[in-house]
Design an enzyme around this catalytic site. Structure first.
Site, short mmCIF file in Angstrom:
data_model
loop_
_atom_site.label_atom_id
_atom_site.label_comp_id
_atom_site.label_asym_id
_atom_site.label_seq_id
_atom_site.Cartn_x
_atom_site.Cartn_y
_atom_site.Cartn_z
N ARG A 20 57.09 -10.27 21.46
CA ARG A 20 56.69 -9.81 22.80
C ARG A 20 55.18 -9.60 22.89
NH1 ARG A 20 60.44 -11.54 25.47
NH2 ARG A 20 62.40 -11.35 24.39
N HIS B 253 56.14 -19.50 14.65
CA HIS B 253 56.41 -19.55 16.09
C HIS B 253 55.49 -18.57 16.80
CE1 HIS B 253 58.46 -19.66 19.90
NE2 HIS B 253 59.46 -20.38 19.45
N TYR C 53 56.56 -15.15 22.47
CA TYR C 53 57.04 -15.64 23.77
C TYR C 53 56.07 -15.31 24.89
CZ TYR C 53 61.61 -16.18 21.54
OH TYR C 53 62.63 -16.56 20.73
N GLU D 98 57.11 -27.17 22.07
CA GLU D 98 58.57 -27.11 22.05
C GLU D 98 59.15 -27.63 23.36
OE1 GLU D 98 60.23 -23.37 20.74
OE2 GLU D 98 62.29 -24.04 21.14
N ASP E 198 64.21 -28.75 20.52
CA ASP E 198 65.24 -27.71 20.45
C ASP E 198 66.52 -28.28 21.06
OD1 ASP E 198 66.89 -25.45 21.27
OD2 ASP E 198 65.18 -24.19 20.70
N HIS F 162 67.83 -26.40 24.08
CA HIS F 162 66.96 -26.57 25.24
C HIS F 162 67.11 -27.94 25.90
CE1 HIS F 162 63.92 -23.36 23.60
NE2 HIS F 162 65.13 -22.88 23.78
N HIS G 47 64.75 -27.55 16.26
CA HIS G 47 65.42 -26.26 16.37
C HIS G 47 66.89 -26.57 16.58
CE1 HIS G 47 61.75 -23.64 17.71
NE2 HIS G 47 61.85 -23.78 16.41
ZN ZN Z 1 65.61 -21.01 23.26
FE FE Z 2 63.66 -23.02 19.98
FE FE Z 3 61.02 -21.29 20.84
#
Ligand code: ZN
Ligand code: FE
Ligand code: FE
Length: 276
Positions: free
Chosen positions: A37, A67, A70, A142, A176, A179, A211
């Site tokens: 976060r 990663h 977010y 991604e 991903d 996704h 992913h």
């Molecule tokens: Zn996701």
């Molecule tokens: Fe992912």
């Molecule tokens: Fe991600």
């Protein structure tokens, strides 16, 4: 070599992640560079990182994947949020060089009503401000589910970002599975077709990591809710095809399924059993 791992907590450092990965049969892993976060990253402990580099080399680990948080949104409509993205990106890329030749993955971002074009422009601008010639890290965009105003749902959007970046030899893509299925690429019924399209638009040489997630919701749902392997709309058969596909099988596969360590261990064991 089957490169398989999962998302791990970074709070106890690099050596701890290495040991955790090894204990569940993984030879790679993913971690957040800082609180997902946002917020400040822990200072790098050089002893920890040196020992980690030695252990991964000695044990023939695959590339690991860091990663970004977010909250990093390079294409926000808010200037302060874009500045934050830039600061985090710069700091993370500096930190990545303590573990050379690995991968750094980020979500392209959400354009929040400014439109995809503007979003693409802002993301490329950020990348042009943070990438540097001497870096050994590959930065991965991604593929996204297309939730809200997310940029990077289509292969064309990813391609458009890459085309606007000067040092785009430093860029790759992380696909991903949850996704792209949510985003409208049918990897259950037409995996070959989707990979052909990826190759045509982006180029499979850009694909650096997968992913590996099942999806709680159906095709084109744009939900981005990960499910355990075999417990979602992709289901086991499609996932087994993915890990064995000749164009994908040499890539690192990272699980981001809703699991604790023991659940990850079971999924890794299952995937190894089904690796041909
Ligand atoms: Zn996701
Ligand atoms: Fe992912
Ligand atoms: Fe991600």
């Amino acid at each position: 070599m089957f490169k398989i791992g999962c998302h791990l907590s970074a709070s106890a450092g690099y050596v701890h992640m290495f040991k955790e990965a090894q204990s569940i049969g993984a030879n790679t892993f993913q971690f957040f560079t800082r609180n997902p976060r946002g917020g400040k990253a822990k200072a790098i402990d050089e002893n920890d990182v040196n020992e980690f580099n030695r252990l991964t080399k000695e044990n023939n680990f695959a590339q690991i994947l860091a990663h970004a948080p977010y909250t990093l949104n390079a294409c926000s409509e808010n200037e302060r949020t874009r500045e934050f993205a830039l600061e985090v990106f710069l700091d993370d890329l500096k930190r990545m060089e303590y573990t050379p030749n690995n991968l750094y993955n980020f979500h392209p971002g959400s354009h929040v009503g400014q439109g995809v074009e503007k979003g693409i422009e802002l993301i490329a601008h950020t990348l042009n401000s943070v990438l540097f010639e001497e870096m050994t890290t590959t930065v991965l965009l991604e593929t996204m589910a297309g939730k809200g105003s997310e940029v990077g749902r289509t292969f064309d959007e990813i391609r458009a970002i890459i085309d606007k970046v000067e040092l785009n030899n430093k860029l790759g893509v992380c696909l991903d599975t949850c996704h792209i299925y949510d985003g409208g690429y049918d990897i259950v019924n037409n995996l070959d077709g989707v990979l052909e399209e990826f190759d045509k638009i982006i180029g499979l040489d850009r694909l650096k990591a997968i992913h590996l997630n099942d999806s709680m919701f159906g095709f084109e749902s744009h939900k981005d809710r990960h499910a355990k392997i075999g417990k979602g709309h992709l289901a086991s058969d499609a996932i087994i095809k993915i890990i064995n596909h000749p164009k994908l099988r040499d890539l690192p596969f990272l699980l981001e399924t809703p699991n604790e360590l023991d659940g990850y261990a079971k999924e890794i064991a299952f995937l190894k059993e089904n690796r041909k």
